[in-house]
Design an enzyme around this catalytic site. Structure first.
Site, short mmCIF file in Angstrom:
data_model
loop_
_atom_site.label_atom_id
_atom_site.label_comp_id
_atom_site.label_asym_id
_atom_site.label_seq_id
_atom_site.Cartn_x
_atom_site.Cartn_y
_atom_site.Cartn_z
N SER A 45 32.28 -4.09 -11.55
CA SER A 45 32.22 -2.71 -12.39
C SER A 45 32.02 -1.46 -11.44
O SER A 45 31.68 -2.11 -9.90
CB SER A 45 30.34 -2.26 -12.26
OG SER A 45 30.00 -0.77 -12.50
N ASP A 90 29.72 -11.98 -8.50
CA ASP A 90 28.91 -10.72 -8.87
C ASP A 90 27.84 -11.19 -9.18
O ASP A 90 28.18 -12.65 -8.99
CB ASP A 90 29.59 -9.56 -9.95
CG ASP A 90 29.00 -8.20 -10.12
OD1 ASP A 90 29.73 -7.25 -9.59
OD2 ASP A 90 27.56 -8.67 -10.64
N ASP A 123 25.25 -14.44 -5.95
CA ASP A 123 23.93 -13.43 -5.13
C ASP A 123 24.76 -12.86 -3.97
O ASP A 123 24.21 -13.42 -3.08
CB ASP A 123 22.35 -13.53 -5.56
CG ASP A 123 21.82 -12.44 -4.99
OD1 ASP A 123 21.60 -12.34 -3.93
OD2 ASP A 123 20.96 -13.27 -4.80
N CYS A 154 32.14 -4.34 -1.62
CA CYS A 154 31.08 -3.47 -2.90
C CYS A 154 29.82 -3.46 -3.51
O CYS A 154 28.97 -1.91 -3.42
CB CYS A 154 32.56 -3.07 -3.87
SG CYS A 154 34.03 -2.13 -3.27
N SER A 190 29.34 4.45 2.71
CA SER A 190 28.31 6.00 1.63
C SER A 190 29.18 7.39 2.79
O SER A 190 28.53 6.88 3.69
CB SER A 190 26.95 5.59 1.41
OG SER A 190 27.22 6.75 0.19
N TYR A 234 18.97 3.33 2.73
CA TYR A 234 19.95 3.63 2.04
C TYR A 234 21.06 4.24 2.77
O TYR A 234 22.08 3.63 3.66
CB TYR A 234 20.18 4.58 0.05
CG TYR A 234 21.57 4.50 -0.24
CD1 TYR A 234 22.10 2.99 -0.71
CD2 TYR A 234 22.69 5.40 -0.35
CE1 TYR A 234 22.96 3.06 -1.27
CE2 TYR A 234 23.92 5.53 -0.50
CZ TYR A 234 23.95 4.19 -1.18
OH TYR A 234 25.32 4.10 -1.52
N LYS A 292 23.69 2.43 4.92
CA LYS A 292 24.95 2.11 4.80
C LYS A 292 25.45 3.08 6.38
O LYS A 292 26.75 2.48 6.73
CB LYS A 292 25.18 3.45 3.77
CG LYS A 292 24.80 2.91 2.85
CD LYS A 292 25.89 1.62 2.17
CE LYS A 292 25.49 1.79 0.87
NZ LYS A 292 26.66 0.67 0.14
N THR A 352 30.75 6.79 -11.74
CA THR A 352 30.15 5.13 -11.41
C THR A 352 28.93 4.69 -12.53
O THR A 352 28.58 5.60 -12.79
CB THR A 352 30.19 3.87 -10.49
OG1 THR A 352 28.95 3.90 -10.15
CG2 THR A 352 32.09 3.92 -9.25
#
Ligand code: NAD
Length: 260
Positions: free
Chosen positions: A16, A37, A58, A85, A153, A166, A170, A201
């Protein structure tokens, strides 16, 4: 590093979004691509469409990632390119007030630990296991053995309210880049990271038009969300251009996130 049909690549999260676009770009340039994935249905479909292979992996499980690399390498040979990713996390404010009860709660240590596994520990796991395999490759003409791209990010530098896990994790991903590039320099393995801004996305979910308009307007230029192909294009350049090393790069249309 030249991208052609002699090149084997692994893309995590390739079912994805940004990973998928990168897997498509690598395959279009001739590379043999293995998608790692948890989403079997989508992963198989993307792998089939690009003539690559799918490995159900995983990233939060050491055993699963080790098995994924073994499966991919048995079919495509040792990868020279690894683009990571995939991620999983939990979010919440450090301390917040419940609107109904008025009580204060916090993002639990367990939730923070879950995010740490899904973002930072998984990045180290995937990158270090890939580098371990690359170490036994014959070097290319210029001494290069392989290259690893991590996904951070812009939240690594300007995380918003509710992004304590997060954003900090990151930032940890960015923190991996230089020490890893230095650890791996004698092996000719480069390590870089991309910090995406806001990209269109499935991660963003289905947004109402009003929210989408305001997101688009918040980007200085171009006034729109990033396209997954633009992420893939930078990833391809990071593979091709061997002078990129030890760097975390923003790809964000000059956006700087406000606190909320
Ligand atoms: N989209 C954005 O605006 C944006 C912005 C900044 C950073 N990022 C980062 O880019 C990366 C890719 O995000 P995306 O927008 O393409 O998301 P996405 O949801 O489109 O794709 C993520 C993929 O990761 C897979 N995945 C989730 N948990 C997994 C696990 N435990 N093991 C293996 N695979 C797993 C999902 O099945 C999915 O296919 C993430 O690291 C994300 O933090 C995205």
């Amino acid at each position: 590093m030249r991208i052609d049909n002699t090149l084997s690549a692994v893309v995590t999260g390739g079912a994805s979004g940004l990973g998928r676009a990168t897997a498509e770009a690598l395959a279009a340039a001739g590379a043999k691509v293995a998608i790692f994935d948890v989403n079997e249905e989508q992963g198989e479909a993307v792998a089939k469409a690009i003539g690559g292979m799918f490995c159900k992996v995983d990233i939060t499980s050491e055993e699963s990632v080790v098995a994924g690399f073994a499966k991919a390498r048995a079919v495509h040979g040792q990868e020279r390119v690894c683009v990571h990713c995939a991620m999983t996390h939990r979010k919440g404010k450090t301390v917040s007030r419940n609107r109904e009860t008025g009580e204060f709660t916090r993002l639990s240590t367990e939730d923070y630990e879950y995010a740490a596994q899904g973002i930072l520990v998984a990045s180290y796991r995937v990158a270090s296991l890939s580098a371990l395999g690359m170490a036994s490759l014959d070097p290319l003409e210029d001494g290069e053995r392989g290259t690893i791209i991590l996904t951070a990010s812009v939240a690594a530098q300007d995380a918003q309210i509710g992004q304590v896990a997060y954003g900090s994790l990151k930032a940890g991903v960015n923190g991996l880049v230089l020490p890893m590039a230095r650890d791996l320099m004698d092996l000719g393995i480069r390590v870089n990271a991309i910090m995406p801004g806001i990209f269109g996305t499935p991660l963003l979910g289905r947004l109402p038009d009003k929210v989408l308009d305001s997101l688009n307007a918040s980007v200085p230029f171009p006034k729109r969300l990033g396209k997954p192909e633009e992420f893939a294009s930078l990833a391809m350049e990071l593979v091709r251009n061997s002078y990129f090393n030890g760097q975390a790069i923003r790809l964000d249309g000059a956006i700087r996130m406000a606190p909320r």
